[in-house]
Design an enzyme around this catalytic site. Structure first.
Site, PDB file in Angstrom:
ATOM      1  N   GLY A   1      24.578  -6.896 -15.307  1.00  0.00           N
ATOM      2  CA  GLY A   1      25.626  -7.601 -15.021  1.00  0.00           C
ATOM      3  C   GLY A   1      26.327  -6.234 -14.927  1.00  0.00           C
ATOM      4  O   GLY A   1      28.102  -5.708 -15.587  1.00  0.00           O
TER       5      GLY A   1
ATOM      6  N   SER B   1      28.804  -6.212 -11.196  1.00  0.00           N
ATOM      7  CA  SER B   1      29.775  -6.347 -10.220  1.00  0.00           C
ATOM      8  C   SER B   1      30.185  -7.695 -11.588  1.00  0.00           C
ATOM      9  O   SER B   1      30.073  -8.090 -11.718  1.00  0.00           O
ATOM     10  CB  SER B   1      28.722  -6.883  -8.555  1.00  0.00           C
ATOM     11  OG  SER B   1      28.156  -5.897  -8.009  1.00  0.00           O
TER      12      SER B   1
ATOM     13  N   GLU C   1      19.544   3.956  -9.278  1.00  0.00           N
ATOM     14  CA  GLU C   1      19.454   2.694  -8.638  1.00  0.00           C
ATOM     15  C   GLU C   1      19.190   3.483  -6.539  1.00  0.00           C
ATOM     16  O   GLU C   1      18.450   3.329  -6.223  1.00  0.00           O
ATOM     17  CB  GLU C   1      20.191   2.041  -8.664  1.00  0.00           C
ATOM     18  CG  GLU C   1      20.619   0.849  -7.193  1.00  0.00           C
ATOM     19  CD  GLU C   1      21.166  -0.244  -7.733  1.00  0.00           C
ATOM     20  OE1 GLU C   1      22.048   0.224  -8.184  1.00  0.00           O
ATOM     21  OE2 GLU C   1      21.321  -1.498  -7.454  1.00  0.00           O
TER      22      GLU C   1
ATOM     23  N   GLU D   1      28.834   0.255   4.270  1.00  0.00           N
ATOM     24  CA  GLU D   1      30.125   1.094   4.524  1.00  0.00           C
ATOM     25  C   GLU D   1      30.285   1.853   3.579  1.00  0.00           C
ATOM     26  O   GLU D   1      31.046   3.212   3.296  1.00  0.00           O
ATOM     27  CB  GLU D   1      31.286  -0.276   4.530  1.00  0.00           C
ATOM     28  CG  GLU D   1      31.891  -0.736   6.031  1.00  0.00           C
ATOM     29  CD  GLU D   1      30.510  -2.106   5.957  1.00  0.00           C
ATOM     30  OE1 GLU D   1      29.963  -2.181   5.106  1.00  0.00           O
ATOM     31  OE2 GLU D   1      29.680  -2.293   6.793  1.00  0.00           O
TER      32      GLU D   1
HETATM   33  C1  LIG Z   1      22.067 -11.003  -3.067  1.00  0.00           C
HETATM   34  C2  LIG Z   1      22.727  -9.488  -4.414  1.00  0.00           C
HETATM   35  C3  LIG Z   1      21.606  -9.540  -5.313  1.00  0.00           C
HETATM   36  C4  LIG Z   1      23.402  -8.362  -5.348  1.00  0.00           C
HETATM   37  N1  LIG Z   1      22.278  -7.919  -7.274  1.00  0.00           N
HETATM   38  C5  LIG Z   1      23.137  -7.333  -8.558  1.00  0.00           C
HETATM   39  C6  LIG Z   1      23.429  -7.366  -9.362  1.00  0.00           C
HETATM   40  O1  LIG Z   1      21.855  -7.681  -9.911  1.00  0.00           O
HETATM   41  N2  LIG Z   1      23.942  -6.756 -10.417  1.00  0.00           N
HETATM   42  C7  LIG Z   1      24.830  -6.503  -9.508  1.00  0.00           C
HETATM   43  O2  LIG Z   1      26.026  -5.791 -10.554  1.00  0.00           O
HETATM   44  N3  LIG Z   1      25.552  -7.024  -8.914  1.00  0.00           N
HETATM   45  C8  LIG Z   1      25.002  -6.951  -7.774  1.00  0.00           C
HETATM   46  N4  LIG Z   1      25.354  -7.264  -6.868  1.00  0.00           N
HETATM   47  C9  LIG Z   1      26.746  -7.629  -5.948  1.00  0.00           C
HETATM   48  C10 LIG Z   1      27.217  -5.766  -4.971  1.00  0.00           C
HETATM   49  O3  LIG Z   1      26.601  -5.039  -5.468  1.00  0.00           O
HETATM   50  C11 LIG Z   1      27.750  -6.026  -4.240  1.00  0.00           C
HETATM   51  O4  LIG Z   1      27.666  -7.051  -3.813  1.00  0.00           O
HETATM   52  C12 LIG Z   1      28.202  -5.210  -3.450  1.00  0.00           C
HETATM   53  O5  LIG Z   1      29.163  -4.150  -3.751  1.00  0.00           O
HETATM   54  C13 LIG Z   1      29.159  -5.253  -2.353  1.00  0.00           C
HETATM   55  O6  LIG Z   1      30.305  -6.019  -3.527  1.00  0.00           O
HETATM   56  P1  LIG Z   1      31.333  -7.189  -2.896  1.00  0.00           P
HETATM   57  O7  LIG Z   1      30.307  -8.396  -2.843  1.00  0.00           O
HETATM   58  O8  LIG Z   1      32.936  -7.415  -3.946  1.00  0.00           O
HETATM   59  O9  LIG Z   1      32.333  -6.864  -1.847  1.00  0.00           O
HETATM   60  P2  LIG Z   1      33.924  -6.036  -1.759  1.00  0.00           P
HETATM   61  O10 LIG Z   1      33.557  -4.450  -2.016  1.00  0.00           O
HETATM   62  O11 LIG Z   1      34.813  -6.614  -1.915  1.00  0.00           O
HETATM   63  O12 LIG Z   1      33.877  -5.843   0.120  1.00  0.00           O
HETATM   64  C14 LIG Z   1      33.906  -6.804   1.288  1.00  0.00           C
HETATM   65  C15 LIG Z   1      33.581  -5.959   2.511  1.00  0.00           C
HETATM   66  O13 LIG Z   1      34.092  -4.896   2.741  1.00  0.00           O
HETATM   67  C16 LIG Z   1      34.187  -3.643   2.290  1.00  0.00           C
HETATM   68  N5  LIG Z   1      34.875  -2.214   1.793  1.00  0.00           N
HETATM   69  C17 LIG Z   1      34.872  -2.805   0.245  1.00  0.00           C
HETATM   70  N6  LIG Z   1      35.645  -1.123  -0.130  1.00  0.00           N
HETATM   71  C18 LIG Z   1      35.123  -0.173   1.235  1.00  0.00           C
HETATM   72  C19 LIG Z   1      35.427   0.381   1.397  1.00  0.00           C
HETATM   73  N7  LIG Z   1      36.261   1.898   0.701  1.00  0.00           N
HETATM   74  N8  LIG Z   1      35.757   1.249   1.962  1.00  0.00           N
HETATM   75  C20 LIG Z   1      35.346   0.626   3.132  1.00  0.00           C
HETATM   76  N9  LIG Z   1      34.198  -0.437   3.250  1.00  0.00           N
HETATM   77  C21 LIG Z   1      34.641  -1.391   2.215  1.00  0.00           C
HETATM   78  C22 LIG Z   1      32.853  -3.860   2.337  1.00  0.00           C
HETATM   79  O14 LIG Z   1      31.673  -2.529   2.736  1.00  0.00           O
HETATM   80  C23 LIG Z   1      32.153  -4.850   2.876  1.00  0.00           C
HETATM   81  O15 LIG Z   1      31.358  -4.980   4.103  1.00  0.00           O
HETATM   82  C24 LIG Z   1      24.715  -7.911  -5.698  1.00  0.00           C
HETATM   83  C25 LIG Z   1      24.860  -8.900  -4.416  1.00  0.00           C
HETATM   84  C26 LIG Z   1      23.919  -9.337  -3.274  1.00  0.00           C
HETATM   85  C27 LIG Z   1      24.411  -9.697  -2.186  1.00  0.00           C
END
Ligand SMILES: Cc1cc2nc3c(=O)[nH]c(=O)nc-3n(C[C@H](O)[C@H](O)[C@H](O)COP(=O)(O)OP(=O)(O)OC[C@H]3O[C@@H](n4cnc5c(N)ncnc54)[C@H](O)[C@@H]3O)c2cc1C
Lengths: 392, 323
Positions: free
Chosen positions: A127, A129, A244, A375
């Site tokens: 937990g 994100s 990780e 990214e």
């Molecule tokens: C199937 C799945 C399972 C997951 N499981 C877990 C879990 O068990 N526990 C947990 O804690 N999290 C989990 N996650 C969360 C995951 O770590 C996040 O989805 C991921 O880190 C991206 O964050 P976001 O979805 O908020 O996208 P955002 O951070 O909003 O990003 C949106 C887009 O912007 C780009 N971006 C963002 N910041 C930058 C930057 N500084 N420079 C360039 N590009 C950027 C990203 O690459 C992406 O393309 C999971 C996600 C998925 C999809």
């Protein structure tokens, strides 16, 4: 520079191969739900009972205390035996919750949790994100109020994989109300049965519900569940992320070569719309051979990085390059197979066993987004490996 | 198991890098005239024993292995070193007796002969009387002094080019089998990887100093992410190179397959990194005075010899490796 395995390494491979050849489950892993989680627990329990649990864990904590290289051997043998896909509901517990407790937990926390993880009795979820904190994890808002010997948590986590089946959670919250960013956070062991927790599955493009929203409404956890120190949780979280990013994808890394070979076998059998066998198509043949080269390089990188960190005792800064190339190669392989499978590729019922290539294709976005997007991996590489001026 | 330079291997790298920085700097390619090895440089290199690293001691070599050979040619590649350094280091495995001694010492030079349809391209060593042809089945050293070879203008300032319609039948030295090709492929892959690394170093350095819109260009993600991709290409090819060099050294049955993969990845990494390096430099990147174009042009030559995409991938398709 040398490629020789020690006698002990070779003996380990023989032993692992022998055991796996007769003990790998013969029924396919159920695609979803409680049945899948039960399957994973059973397979973990079997490994535990036969002394194969915790390949990456030190012996003092019930693991096998294997070197990085022997872990590579183990995952290669798992791939060869076509053992159940290793990213399953036991993944978080074994690959980062356990290692985080080993590195940062109290004696009581270790004694209580580690055996349960090894035996498959306890499943964990992560937990970290939130709806508004993914790549920018330090912007998380779920808050914890210290109240005597308990911490009351209110807020929400998102994307929590397998939260429905998990017994415990790595919960990262903000305990210092005025704090910003990396300061004022706390890493907490959350029992998922605690009143005030509600889990709401999110349906994904894979037609499954393996990720979830988790809501906390004044859910109370004992202060003794804090791992590391209150308000110093970022440091514990970095440990978790380092596990990780270190060997977290080792199974996929080493599985790729076998999967490329399977795709090439398949290309020798399937016919394209023009009646040609796929392998006779120069474009497809070249793509597949190029992917084989990529898979070999991924294995060479894995061995180079692991034998280096076996020496230094620390994971190097190249884990991000590894994740980038593994996820990109995985997607390119899926696309190539999709191209040659024709309409069959477009049938999908959500089951990895019956539609492995389509499932893996859809999985490629899970792969390149979860655990830090591609990214962000490029950002980390630019900062830590190339020392470029910061973008942020 | 350890897959990076270690111990004495690091000393070889340092010695080669130090020596080559003096005698074969990339700046030489900005001077007029041919940039292949001249006689003086060849003898200097010969004196240091660089051409015979992987040759047995009883033949006058250093008795080292494929690994040191790869390490040396990676350093050559970093400086856009000329192709005739490689043909010289291969020819010592093909000649005998006095001729071998003269090749080791750098007393005589040797061009690389590459078949091109019915013709032969002679690469490097423009005045040399000798030419080496290498393929999967063997290697042949011939006297080409009587050959009417026409000089062609070469895209690559580091490699001169001549064309001949014939090749003399008489051979001065011959080796049957794939061993020379193996060293050739390994050496050229190593040069390409050194070149891919040099391209990355150039742009990373520049991105830390060049400013636009009040920021260093290295703070822009379009630049940072392209650099990360360059680092990945170099890292993947380099790890596969180490794997294949060690596989050859240890006589593994699958060494040739690993080497094919290494050459393929090296071809890709060098051309893609040289390309990105020009682009990310902006206008200065297309000037003659800059090194960026030199890397790109040399990469094309190195990618054309000892293993091109179609041949390498054709073999890789059905190949299976060992544990
Ligand atoms: C199937 C799945 C399972 C997951 N499981 C877990 C879990 O068990 N526990 C947990 O804690 N999290 C989990 N996650 C969360 C995951 O770590 C996040 O989805 C991921 O880190 C991206 O964050 P976001 O979805 O908020 O996208 P955002 O951070 O909003 O990003 C949106 C887009 O912007 C780009 N971006 C963002 N910041 C930058 C930057 N500084 N420079 C360039 N590009 C950027 C990203 O690459 C992406 O393309 C999971 C996600 C998925 C999809």
């Amino acid at each position: 520079m040398d490629l020789t395995y020690s006698d002990a390494d070779r003996a380990f491979r023989e032993k692992a191969r022998g055991w796996l050849s007769t003990n790998v489950p013969t029924t396919p892993r159920p695609a979803h739900g409680a049945a899948a989680a039960q399957f994973d627990r059973d397979w973990q329990r079997k490994q535990y009972e036969h002394g194969w649990a915790g390949v990456a864990w030190p012996k003092d904590f019930g693991g096998l205390g294997l070197s990085g290289l022997q872990q590579v051997i183990w995952y290669e043998e798992l791939a060869r035996a076509r053992a159940p896909h290793y990213i399953n509901t036991t993944y978080i517990a074994l690959m980062h919750a356990g290692p985080t407790l080993i590195a940062r937990g109290t004696d009581e926390q270790k004694a209580f949790h580690l055996p349960k993880i090894l035996s498959g009795e306890a499943l964990w979820c992560q937990g970290f994100s939130e709806p508004n904190a993914g790549s920018d994890l330090a912007s998380l808002k779920t808050r914890g109020v210290v109240d005597g010997d308990a911490i009351a948590v209110t807020g929400s986590k998102m994307w929590t994989t397998d939260a429905v089946y998990a017994d415990y959670q790595e919960l990262l919250i903000r305990t210092d109300p005025g704090s910003e960013r990396h300061k004022g956070l706390t890493w907490l062991i959350a029992d998922m049965k605690t009143p005030g927790i509600e889990v709401k599955p999110i349906r994904t493009m894979l037609m499954d519900e393996h990720v979830n929203l988790v809501f906390y409404d004044e859910a109370r956890f004992p202060v003794s569940n804090v791992v590391g120190q209150i308000n110093k949780g970022w440091s514990t979280a970095l440990s978790t992320l380092s596990f990780e990013r270190g060997l977290g994808f080792i199974g996929d890394q080493l599985d790729l070569y076998e999967r490329v070979c399977r795709a090439i076998d398949l290309a020798g059998k399937v016919r394209l719309e023009n009646g040609q066998r796929a392998i006779e198509d120069a474009g497809i043949a070249q793509k597949l051979a190029g992917l084989k080269a990529d898979a070999l390089a991924i294995r060479a990188m894995t061995l180079a990085h692991i034998t280096e960190s076996d020496r230094t005792g620390e994971p190097g800064p190249k884990g991000s390059l590894m994740k980038l190339t593994v996820t990109a190669t995985h997607k390119a392989l899926s696309e190539t197979v999709g191209d040659m499978l024709g309409w069959d590729f477009l049938e999908f019922d959500g089951d990895r066993a019956s539609h492995p290539w389509t499932y893996d294709y859809l999985w490629s976005w899970v792969f390149s987004i979860s655990g830090g997007t591609s990214e962000i991996q490029r950002e980390i590489t630019a900062d830590r490996l190339l020392d470029l001026p910061r973008a942020r | 198991m350890f897959l990076a330079p270690d111990g004495d291997e690091i000393e070889i790298i340092d010695a080669a890098a130090g020596f080559l920085a003096d005698v074969m700097p990339i700046s030489r390619l900005h001077e007029s005239g041919s940039a292949d090895m001249n006689g003086t440089l060849r003898r200097q290199m010969g004196e240091m024993g660089w051409f015979a690293l992987a040759l047995e001691e009883n033949k006058g070599g250093s008795g080292l292995t494929a690994v040191e050979h790869a390490l040396f040619f990676r350093e050559i590649g970093r400086l856009c070193g000329s192709l005739d350094v490689l043909s010289q280091a291969l020819a010592v495995h093909v000649a005998d007796g006095d001729l071998r001694a003269r090749l080791i010492s750098g007393d005589v030079g040797v061009a690389l002969a590459v078949r091109d349809g019915g013709e032969f391209r002679l690469l490097g060593a423009p005045g040399a009387a000798l030419a080496l042809e290498v393929n999967e089945t063997g290697a042949w050293l011939r006297d080409v002094s009587a050959l009417a070879a026409e000089t062609r203008s070469s895209l690559d300032p580091a490699t001169s080019m001549r064309v001949s319609t014939a090749m003399p039948d008489a051979v001065l030295g011959q080796v049957d089998g794939p061993e020379v090709m193996q060293l050739a492929r390994l050496g050229s892959a190593a040069m390409l990887i050194g070149l891919a690394e040099a391209a990355l170093d150039l742009i990373v350095d520049y991105a830390k100093v060049r400013e636009t819109f009040g920021r260093k260009i290295g703070a822009y993600q379009a630049v940072r992410h392209a650099c990360a991709d360059m680092a990945l290409r170099a890292e993947a090819a380099r790890c596969q190179l180490w794997f294949s060099a060690a596989a050859i050294k240890e006589g593994r049955g699958d060494a040739a397959i690993h080497l094919d993969a290494a050459k393929h990845l090296a071809n890709q990494a060098a051309i893609a990194n040289a390309d990105a390096n020009i682009q990310l430099h902006g206008g200065i990147g297309v000037t003659d005075e800059h090194d960026a174009h030199l890397l790109l042009k040399h990469a094309w030559f190195l990618a054309k010899v000892f293993g091109t995409k179609r041949a390498l991938l054709g073999r890789l398709l059905d190949a299976r490796v060992e544990d």
